[in-house]
Design a protein around this motif. Structure first.
Motif, short mmCIF file in Angstrom:
data_model
loop_
_atom_site.label_atom_id
_atom_site.label_comp_id
_atom_site.label_asym_id
_atom_site.label_seq_id
_atom_site.Cartn_x
_atom_site.Cartn_y
_atom_site.Cartn_z
N GLN A 102 -1.36 -1.56 5.85
CA GLN A 102 -1.18 -0.18 5.40
C GLN A 102 -0.67 0.65 6.58
O GLN A 102 -1.43 1.00 7.47
N ILE A 103 0.62 0.90 6.58
CA ILE A 103 1.23 1.66 7.68
C ILE A 103 1.66 3.03 7.17
O ILE A 103 1.62 3.30 5.97
N GLY A 104 2.08 3.87 8.08
CA GLY A 104 2.57 5.19 7.73
C GLY A 104 4.01 5.34 8.14
O GLY A 104 4.31 5.82 9.24
N SER A 105 4.92 4.92 7.30
CA SER A 105 6.35 4.97 7.63
C SER A 105 6.87 6.40 7.56
O SER A 105 6.38 7.23 6.79
N THR A 154 10.76 8.73 8.93
CA THR A 154 12.22 8.71 8.87
C THR A 154 12.87 8.07 10.09
O THR A 154 14.09 7.98 10.17
N ASP A 155 12.07 7.60 11.05
CA ASP A 155 12.58 6.92 12.23
C ASP A 155 12.49 5.41 11.98
O ASP A 155 11.41 4.82 12.09
N VAL A 156 13.61 4.79 11.64
CA VAL A 156 13.60 3.37 11.27
C VAL A 156 13.12 2.51 12.42
O VAL A 156 12.35 1.56 12.23
N ALA A 157 13.53 2.82 13.64
CA ALA A 157 13.11 2.03 14.81
C ALA A 157 11.60 2.13 15.02
O ALA A 157 10.94 1.13 15.32
N ALA A 158 11.05 3.33 14.85
CA ALA A 158 9.61 3.50 14.99
C ALA A 158 8.86 2.77 13.89
O ALA A 158 7.79 2.18 14.12
N ASN A 159 9.41 2.76 12.68
CA ASN A 159 8.79 2.03 11.59
C ASN A 159 8.76 0.53 11.89
O ASN A 159 7.78 -0.16 11.61
N LEU A 160 9.85 0.04 12.46
CA LEU A 160 9.91 -1.38 12.81
C LEU A 160 8.88 -1.71 13.88
O LEU A 160 8.27 -2.79 13.85
N GLU A 161 8.65 -0.80 14.80
CA GLU A 161 7.61 -1.01 15.81
C GLU A 161 6.23 -1.10 15.16
O GLU A 161 5.40 -1.94 15.54
N LEU A 175 1.75 -8.34 3.99
CA LEU A 175 2.43 -7.48 3.03
C LEU A 175 2.50 -6.06 3.58
O LEU A 175 1.49 -5.50 4.02
N PHE A 176 3.69 -5.48 3.53
CA PHE A 176 3.91 -4.11 3.94
C PHE A 176 4.30 -3.27 2.73
O PHE A 176 4.77 -3.79 1.72
N PRO A 177 4.17 -1.95 2.81
CA PRO A 177 4.40 -1.12 1.63
C PRO A 177 5.86 -1.00 1.22
O PRO A 177 6.78 -1.36 1.95
N GLU A 178 6.03 -0.45 0.05
CA GLU A 178 7.32 0.06 -0.43
C GLU A 178 7.87 1.04 0.62
O GLU A 178 7.12 1.78 1.26
N TYR A 179 9.18 1.04 0.79
CA TYR A 179 9.85 1.94 1.72
C TYR A 179 9.27 1.85 3.14
O TYR A 179 9.22 2.85 3.88
N ALA A 180 8.85 0.65 3.53
CA ALA A 180 8.36 0.47 4.90
C ALA A 180 9.44 0.80 5.92
O ALA A 180 9.16 1.25 7.03
N MET A 181 10.69 0.61 5.54
CA MET A 181 11.82 0.85 6.44
C MET A 181 12.08 2.33 6.68
O MET A 181 12.39 2.75 7.81
N TYR A 182 11.92 3.14 5.63
CA TYR A 182 12.28 4.56 5.70
C TYR A 182 11.57 5.28 4.56
O TYR A 182 11.67 4.87 3.41
N GLU A 183 10.85 6.35 4.89
CA GLU A 183 10.07 7.03 3.86
C GLU A 183 9.96 8.52 4.13
O GLU A 183 9.92 8.96 5.30
#
Length: 266
Positions: free
Chosen positions: A13-16, A18-25, A43-51
């Motif tokens: 459970q992450i908090g994605s 709008t920073d794609v690089a930070a989300n990847l970290e 398993l990562f959430p929906e829109y893990a890449m950008y939200e």
């Protein structure tokens, strides 16, 4: 065939944002923690890449093909850690660039691409109009990926509300429903989320592993539910990770004991 082994699945459970690089970290850190916890799948959430709190035109600006920089990074991460990764990303749509796909994609522990699910039932409720900015995927066939000996059914967020999707996946052989979400917050939404996850598990005699984005963009409260409705693990609303052990033989035994559960058409 009876499977005696268990599969260990981590809900990240992450908090994605709008920073794609930070989300990847965030994803890399959580996957590393999951691997250290003995998980075979994370398993990562929906829109893990950008939200963002509301889907808008910026999602098309960051969209990529599945073998683009973000997806390739997930494949490399999975191979480096030796853990299967399933995550939500914004997939480019060459036929309609302004409306990409809301896609779940899976990579094996060797980094091989296993399959994808493009969200078919988009969230057009109240002030939200996901379909204005996102293209719907095809709902003709159930979305399934095999990770090791376990067949997972892939669903995205709002699709959990439609029991037909889970039933089709269970009938196709899925023993785990992986629901990747960014569940929109609101009154009683956590209750709805957990109730629906439990219902899908019980009525289809399967495990449900439901992971969502952390607050404030989502409700948090990711959870895993056994076929009898037992909550195996649950989280609060902050970023966190939990690993559950899923026994495939439990589903097999219960389905054999109640063969009509998935067979009856009314």
């Amino acid at each position: 065939m009876r499977h005696s082994e268990c599969v260990k699945v981590a809900l990240a459970q992450i908090g994605s944002g709008t920073d794609v690089a930070a989300n990847l970290e965030q994803i890399a850190a959580a996957a590393t923690a999951a691997q250290a916890d003995g998980a075979e799948v994370v398993l990562f959430p929906e829109y893990a890449m950008y939200e963002k709190p509301v889907v808008d035109g910026t999602f098309a600006e960051v969209a990529e093909p599945l073998d683009g920089p973000f997806g390739s990074s997930l494949a490399v991460l999975a191979a480096r850690l030796g853990i299967a990764v399933v995550a939500g990303l914004v997939e480019s749509n060459p036929d309609e660039p302004a409306r990409p796909f809301n896609t779940l994609a899976a990579w094996s522990a060797s980094g091989a691409f296993l399959g994808r699910h493009r969200k078919a039932l988009l969230y057009d409720v109240g002030m939200f109009s996901e379909s204005t900015y996102i293209s719907a995927g095809d709902i003709a066939e159930p979305s399934l990926v095999r990770i090791g000996s376990t067949l997972f059914g892939l669903q995205t967020c709002y699709e959990l509300r439609f029991p037909e999707i889970s039933r089709r996946q269970a009938r196709a052989g899925a023993t785990v429903l992986a629901v990747l979400s960014s569940w929109v917050p609101g009154p009683v939404k956590v209750t709805q989320w957990s109730t629906l996850a439990g219902a899908r598990a019980i009525e289809n005699i399967c495990h449900v592993t439901a992971v969502t984005q952390a607050a404030p963009v989502s409700t948090g409260h990711s959870l895993a539910v056994a076929p009898d409705g037992t909550v195996l693990a649950s989280l609060g609303d902050a970023p966190a990770l939990v690993t559950v052990s899923i026994d495939a033989s439990l589903t097999e035994r219960q389905r054999q004991a109640d063969p009509r559960a998935l067979a009856v058409d009314l």
